[in-house]
Design an enzyme around this catalytic site. Structure first.
Site, mmCIF file in Angstrom:
data_model
loop_
_atom_site.group_PDB
_atom_site.id
_atom_site.type_symbol
_atom_site.label_atom_id
_atom_site.label_comp_id
_atom_site.label_asym_id
_atom_site.label_seq_id
_atom_site.Cartn_x
_atom_site.Cartn_y
_atom_site.Cartn_z
ATOM 1 N N ALA A 134 0.855 -1.193 0.000
ATOM 2 C CA ALA A 134 0.000 0.000 0.000
ATOM 3 C C ALA A 134 0.886 1.236 0.000
ATOM 4 O O ALA A 134 1.213 1.781 1.056
ATOM 5 C CB ALA A 134 -0.926 -0.003 1.213
ATOM 6 N N GLY A 135 1.342 1.617 -1.199
ATOM 7 C CA GLY A 135 2.170 2.816 -1.345
ATOM 8 C C GLY A 135 1.312 3.926 -1.919
ATOM 9 O O GLY A 135 0.712 4.708 -1.188
ATOM 10 N N ILE A 163 9.532 4.143 6.350
ATOM 11 C CA ILE A 163 9.097 5.198 7.272
ATOM 12 C C ILE A 163 10.286 6.059 7.708
ATOM 13 O O ILE A 163 11.251 5.558 8.303
ATOM 14 C CB ILE A 163 8.377 4.592 8.509
ATOM 15 C CG1 ILE A 163 7.248 3.660 8.052
ATOM 16 C CG2 ILE A 163 7.880 5.688 9.444
ATOM 17 C CD1 ILE A 163 6.221 4.278 7.112
ATOM 18 N N THR A 164 10.189 7.351 7.409
ATOM 19 C CA THR A 164 11.208 8.314 7.821
ATOM 20 C C THR A 164 11.208 8.373 9.354
ATOM 21 O O THR A 164 10.148 8.580 9.960
ATOM 22 C CB THR A 164 10.893 9.705 7.210
ATOM 23 O OG1 THR A 164 10.861 9.563 5.792
ATOM 24 C CG2 THR A 164 11.936 10.743 7.611
ATOM 25 N N ARG A 303 35.656 27.376 -15.153
ATOM 26 C CA ARG A 303 36.277 26.243 -15.861
ATOM 27 C C ARG A 303 36.566 26.646 -17.315
ATOM 28 O O ARG A 303 35.659 27.094 -18.030
ATOM 29 C CB ARG A 303 35.316 25.047 -15.836
ATOM 30 C CG ARG A 303 35.696 23.891 -16.727
ATOM 31 C CD ARG A 303 36.844 23.101 -16.174
ATOM 32 N NE ARG A 303 37.097 21.900 -16.973
ATOM 33 C CZ ARG A 303 38.162 21.135 -16.818
ATOM 34 N NH1 ARG A 303 39.085 21.445 -15.913
ATOM 35 N NH2 ARG A 303 38.334 20.060 -17.556
ATOM 36 N N GLU A 399 5.750 11.313 -0.837
ATOM 37 C CA GLU A 399 4.625 12.265 -0.701
ATOM 38 C C GLU A 399 3.774 12.271 -1.963
ATOM 39 O O GLU A 399 3.276 13.305 -2.391
ATOM 40 C CB GLU A 399 5.138 13.673 -0.394
ATOM 41 C CG GLU A 399 5.625 13.837 1.025
ATOM 42 C CD GLU A 399 4.546 14.320 1.982
ATOM 43 O OE1 GLU A 399 3.676 15.094 1.583
ATOM 44 O OE2 GLU A 399 4.584 13.885 3.142
ATOM 45 N N GLY A 400 3.619 11.104 -2.566
ATOM 46 C CA GLY A 400 2.863 10.986 -3.818
ATOM 47 C C GLY A 400 3.808 11.108 -4.997
ATOM 48 O O GLY A 400 4.484 12.121 -5.168
ATOM 49 N N THR A 401 3.868 10.034 -5.809
ATOM 50 C CA THR A 401 4.777 10.034 -6.956
ATOM 51 C C THR A 401 4.321 11.086 -7.980
ATOM 52 O O THR A 401 3.200 11.595 -7.907
ATOM 53 C CB THR A 401 4.762 8.654 -7.657
ATOM 54 O OG1 THR A 401 3.437 8.427 -8.164
ATOM 55 C CG2 THR A 401 5.159 7.535 -6.715
ATOM 56 N N SER A 402 5.186 11.342 -8.968
ATOM 57 C CA SER A 402 4.811 12.308 -10.017
ATOM 58 C C SER A 402 3.529 11.871 -10.719
ATOM 59 O O SER A 402 2.679 12.700 -11.060
ATOM 60 C CB SER A 402 5.938 12.425 -11.050
ATOM 61 O OG SER A 402 7.005 13.161 -10.524
HETATM 62 C C1 LIG Z 1 13.053 7.655 1.371
HETATM 63 C C2 LIG Z 1 11.582 7.435 1.553
HETATM 64 C C3 LIG Z 1 10.951 7.998 2.661
HETATM 65 C C4 LIG Z 1 9.594 7.759 2.863
HETATM 66 N N1 LIG Z 1 8.995 8.250 4.010
HETATM 67 C C5 LIG Z 1 7.725 7.854 4.294
HETATM 68 C C6 LIG Z 1 7.149 8.165 5.565
HETATM 69 O O1 LIG Z 1 7.764 8.819 6.413
HETATM 70 N N2 LIG Z 1 5.911 7.709 5.841
HETATM 71 C C7 LIG Z 1 5.196 6.968 4.941
HETATM 72 O O2 LIG Z 1 4.083 6.579 5.260
HETATM 73 N N3 LIG Z 1 5.710 6.662 3.717
HETATM 74 C C8 LIG Z 1 6.959 7.076 3.386
HETATM 75 N N4 LIG Z 1 7.512 6.742 2.156
HETATM 76 C C9 LIG Z 1 6.726 5.953 1.212
HETATM 77 C C10 LIG Z 1 6.326 6.730 -0.048
HETATM 78 O O3 LIG Z 1 5.324 7.645 0.235
HETATM 79 C C11 LIG Z 1 5.936 5.708 -1.116
HETATM 80 O O4 LIG Z 1 7.130 5.072 -1.544
HETATM 81 C C12 LIG Z 1 5.234 6.347 -2.288
HETATM 82 O O5 LIG Z 1 3.946 6.769 -1.917
HETATM 83 C C13 LIG Z 1 5.094 5.396 -3.484
HETATM 84 O O6 LIG Z 1 4.582 4.163 -3.114
HETATM 85 P P1 LIG Z 1 5.312 2.807 -3.612
HETATM 86 O O7 LIG Z 1 6.734 2.964 -3.292
HETATM 87 O O8 LIG Z 1 4.588 1.653 -3.052
HETATM 88 O O9 LIG Z 1 5.160 2.817 -5.167
HETATM 89 P P2 LIG Z 1 3.958 2.178 -6.008
HETATM 90 O O10 LIG Z 1 2.667 2.714 -5.478
HETATM 91 O O11 LIG Z 1 4.140 0.712 -6.087
HETATM 92 O O12 LIG Z 1 4.228 2.818 -7.436
HETATM 93 C C14 LIG Z 1 5.162 2.278 -8.346
HETATM 94 C C15 LIG Z 1 5.057 3.054 -9.647
HETATM 95 O O13 LIG Z 1 3.732 2.907 -10.190
HETATM 96 C C16 LIG Z 1 3.154 4.182 -10.391
HETATM 97 N N5 LIG Z 1 1.716 4.133 -10.156
HETATM 98 C C17 LIG Z 1 1.051 3.593 -9.106
HETATM 99 N N6 LIG Z 1 -0.268 3.794 -9.234
HETATM 100 C C18 LIG Z 1 -0.448 4.494 -10.369
HETATM 101 C C19 LIG Z 1 -1.585 5.021 -11.056
HETATM 102 N N7 LIG Z 1 -2.816 4.886 -10.567
HETATM 103 N N8 LIG Z 1 -1.397 5.690 -12.209
HETATM 104 C C20 LIG Z 1 -0.150 5.839 -12.723
HETATM 105 N N9 LIG Z 1 0.961 5.363 -12.134
HETATM 106 C C21 LIG Z 1 0.813 4.705 -10.967
HETATM 107 C C22 LIG Z 1 3.846 5.091 -9.382
HETATM 108 O O14 LIG Z 1 3.754 6.444 -9.762
HETATM 109 C C23 LIG Z 1 5.263 4.552 -9.450
HETATM 110 O O15 LIG Z 1 5.946 5.093 -10.534
HETATM 111 C C24 LIG Z 1 8.862 7.010 1.923
HETATM 112 C C25 LIG Z 1 9.500 6.471 0.799
HETATM 113 C C26 LIG Z 1 10.839 6.662 0.625
HETATM 114 C C27 LIG Z 1 11.516 6.007 -0.554
#
Ligand SMILES: Cc1cc2nc3c(=O)[nH]c(=O)nc-3n(C[C@H](O)[C@H](O)[C@H](O)COP(=O)(O)OP(=O)(O)OC[C@H]3O[C@@H](n4cnc5c(N)ncnc54)[C@H](O)[C@@H]3O)c2cc1C
Length: 419
Positions: A134-135, A163-164, A303, A399-402
């Site tokens: 659940a990301g 988790i940070t 440079r 904080e939500g991927t691009s």
């Molecule tokens: C260094 C670090 C610190 C973090 N700190 C915290 C924290 O403090 N607390 C916390 O709760 N979380 C934290 N996170 C988690 C972070 O918020 C998640 O990694 C992030 O929300 C993405 O989730 P995922 O990694 O499961 O990727 P996924 O959800 O598996 O996504 C993988 C890929 O698929 C794409 N994708 C997924 N769904 C869709 C869609 N519907 N449409 C198009 N593309 C999609 C994504 O954009 C991505 O490119 C942290 C992560 C990192 C790496």
């Protein structure tokens, strides 16, 4: 009525200068060491606490600025110094924001000071939402919270990941499913103090990362964690009311009566909370991008190749022009969204997401150009630009991927629930 201005107030300029000096004198000199060590930079956090930066008072007064701009100024200056250390200093505010958004005033008063500790003995807070499965899709969270009425206790089970400050924090704010059938509407937030470490709450794997390596990221394991009823943020009555409404909505949807959700109505209460924190995250990316832009501009002027500074080649000069343009555009998007968020102007086009999306992608692009401008030097750890590039990349992910930001913006501008 005052006219439109982007000029900073005297207080904001003073804040900017003070934080910049802290970054120059304390954060920058420590950046490479803590990146290599991949450990929480406790001595730097302590210095920030002694200077009055790592404190509840400081963040409360920054949040208090009604223009909304003090917070992005703070983020930009600290992250200009170093993103891994910057996140170690401001990571606590993620959990704090969770308490602020969901807790009662009494819970905030009880827990907020504990998130910071004291300057002699600083403490951290963590926000645990994400799970292995659940990301981006937080609604499919598996961590459960079950109420034991006889003992007035909650029992939490599950695994949180990435988790940070996870496991090393004194205060963990944990989001869990109380009624998994209700998906996101069946979730609640809990605050867990340090006495439960090793008693149901444990740190799991600590991750080795590509960038922001001074910031601690790890799993948090919840194994029959029993916490008092008072740990539920917002209280039981509010939760019960919320769950009842969500069930009613679900039943009426099952009967074929479509009740418009807050999201569909455009209200988006929960979304608005997330959106509000995004300009701050965007501002962190602006700080990294600015560091790389400034560094590569100076490098390009000094440079020399073919008997003249490399900046005299249009290929380099125009790249720098684009870097500066995108950097300033990012900051303007961040400031606009920060002002809107602070003044409760609805993000009708996903402006919070726009700021984080554009600033994050700009930071990745600008830092990559900086490596190119520095050539071989840019690729080595003797120079900071490769670190900035590694650090920048997280801004298109957490904080939500691009992609998720684009989803939010496209839904907002179209009014269509694009899946
Ligand atoms: C260094 C670090 C610190 C973090 N700190 C915290 C924290 O403090 N607390 C916390 O709760 N979380 C934290 N996170 C988690 C972070 O918020 C998640 O990694 C992030 O929300 C993405 O989730 P995922 O990694 O499961 O990727 P996924 O959800 O598996 O996504 C993988 C890929 O698929 C794409 N994708 C997924 N769904 C869709 C869609 N519907 N449409 C198009 N593309 C999609 C994504 O954009 C991505 O490119 C942290 C992560 C990192 C790496």
């Amino acid at each position: 009525m005052t006219g439109f201005t982007l000029e900073l107030t005297e207080d904001q300029r003073t804040l900017q200068k003070w934080l910049h000096e802290f970054s120059v004198n304390v954060i920058r000199p420590a950046a490479s060491e803590w990146d290599e060590r991949e450990e929480t930079p406790w001595p730097v956090i302590q210095e920030a606490a002694k200077a009055g930066i790592y404190s509840l008072d400081f963040f409360a007064s920054t949040w208090g600025d009604e223009t909304g701009i003090s917070l992005p100024i703070t983020m930009e200056e600290l992250f200009w110094g170093d993103a891994g250390i910057g996140l170690s200093i401001v990571g606590t505010t993620l959990g704090l924001a969770g308490i602020l958004a969901n807790g009662t005033p009494d819970q905030l008063a009880e827990w907020a000071p504990q998130c910071f500790g004291t300057p002699d003995d600083p403490r951290l807070c963590a926000l645990a939402v994400s799970e292995p499965n659940a990301g981006s899709d937080v609604s499919s969270m598996k961590t459960t919270a079950v109420y034991d009425e006889a003992k007035d206790e909650w029992v939490l089970n599950g695994v949180k990941t990435w988790i940070t400050n996870g496991g090393i924090a004194d205060v963990h704010v944990i989001v869990a499913a109380v009624d998994p059938e209700l998906k996101a509407r069946g979730q609640a937030s809990f605050v867990v103090g340090p006495e439960f470490k090793g008693k149901g709450l444990a740190q799991g794997q600590k991750f080795k990362k590509h960038g922001i390596r001074a910031s601690h990221t790890s799993e948090v394991i919840l194994d029959d964690l029993r916490i008092p009823g008072s740990a539920l943020l917002g209280g039981k009555e509010k939760l019960d009311g919320r769950l009842a409404k969500a069930r009613e909505r679900m039943e009426s949807a099952q009967r074929g009566h479509h009740v418009k959700t807050e999201r569909e109505k455009g209200g988006q209460a929960a979304m608005a909370t997330f959106e509000a924190s995004r300009p701050s995250v965007g501002a962190q990316a602006v700080g990294i991008a600015r560091a790389a832009y400034e560094y590569s501009l100076e490098y390009a002027k000094t440079r020399e190749q073919f008997g003249r500074p490399i900046i005299t080649n249009q290929g380099i000069a125009f790249t720098l022009a684009d870097m500066k343009t995108r950097l300033d555009a990012s900051r303007l998007l961040v400031w606009r969204a920060a002002w809107m968020g602070r003044n409760s102007v609805p993000f009708s086009s996903g402006e919070g997401s726009m700021s984080k999306l554009y600033a994050g992608e700009t930071a990745v692009w600008v830092t990559e150009q900086a490596i190119q401008i520095l050539g071989g030097n840019g690729y080595t750890r003797e120079y900071p630009v490769e670190r900035w590039h590694r650090d920048a990349k997280i801004y298109t992910i957490f904080e939500g991927t691009s992609e998720i930001q684009r989803l939010i913006i496209s839904r907002a501008i179209s009014g269509i629930q694009i899946p």
